[in-house]
Scaffold this active site. Structure first.
Site: not given
Length: 282
Positions: A101, A135, A167, A197, A218
């Site tokens: 798994r 991300k 940012k 940004e 952005d």
């Protein structure tokens, strides 16, 4: 991802995944297989796509038992077809069952990212624009960023130590774009590029005048981005970002930005269906 990288950066993450899955024992496997018996199982692709993560898949079984043997018929980056035999895993049946798994989860996830990235990257073919990830999932960064590269994309900064990205909240804390850029220049090593940004044209003008190396547009409209690029006029590298997906990226290709970043490469890529089938005693 080479063997050295795997041991240094990935092994402890794989081990944690195995500990999560086998907290004390694999009670199901131990119920039906009480002693070591050699077995063999086929790795089968059930969907068309791009394969990524074969060495991670292999490492799961090796960490459980170094005597496990795997023969692959494909390598990372290869196109695969539904129904295709990708490899054969041989070893202690208890290991094959207990590791199945976790091994498949890594392989399916990484192959899904590579497949989706590849489909998006093809839409940028013939342009100068590079496709970047953004991300990542906690404790999956090394695997997801690797899968993006396998699919034909590029990596944004690896982590917070890797580069300066100012940012909105950094700019708010500093007081202005100009102050934030100056602070970064004063603090960060000169080899680090400074990216800012921006959300409007006034911020674009300020970032250019402050000497930003990269300006990220952005969540701006298409027309705003066109005007922003005229203002920048080659004085900084350019990136556009904000809800970029395979469905809307083609419209952005005509802008001529250096980079387009998309969180969808990792957070929205569906897995590639892959299974271990036909386990038998040898």
């Amino acid at each position: 991802m080479n063997t050295i990288t795997m041991k240094l950066q990935a092994d402890h993450l794989i081990e944690e995944a195995l500990r999560e899955d086998i907290s004390s024992e694999d009670v199901t496997t131990n119920s039906v297989m009480k002693e070591a018996v050699q077995g063999e199982v086929n790795l089968i692709c059930k969907q068309d796509g791009i394969i990524a993560g074969l060495e991670v898949f292999k490492r799961v079984f090796e960490l459980l038992d170094a005597n496990t043997k795997i023969e692959f018929y494909k390598k990372d980056g290869d196109a695969v077809k539904s129904g295709e035999l990708l490899g054969v895993v041989t070893g202690d049946i208890r290991v094959l069952l207990s590791g199945e798994r976790v091994a498949l989860n890594y392989l399916q996830r990484m192959s899904g990212i590579a497949t989706y990235t590849n489909s998006v990257a093809k839409l940028l073919a013939g342009t100068k624009t590079k496709l970047l990830d953004t991300k990542t999932t906690p404790n999956m960064r090394i695997f997801e960023k690797y899968a993006v590269r396998v699919g034909g994309g590029y990596n944004h900064r690896y982590n917070l130590s890797d580069g300066v990205l100012l940012k909105d909240n950094h700019i708010g804390a500093a007081g202005s774009v100009t102050k934030a850029v100056q602070m970064a220049k004063d603090y960060a090593p000169f080899v680090r590029k400074i990216e800012v940004e921006v959300e409007n044209l006034d911020m674009v003008k300020e970032a250019v005048e402050a000497g930003a190396d990269i300006i990220m547009l952005d969540n701006m409209s298409y027309d705003e981005m066109k005007e922003a690029l005229q203002i920048i006029d080659g004085r900084a590298e350019t990136e556009c970002s904000g809800n970029v997906t395979k469905e809307n990226i083609e419209k952005l290709t005509g802008l001529g930005v250096d980079y387009i970043s998309s969180g969808a490469l990792t957070h929205s890529a569906p897995i590639l269906d892959i299974s271990l089938k036909g386990l038998h005693v040898i």
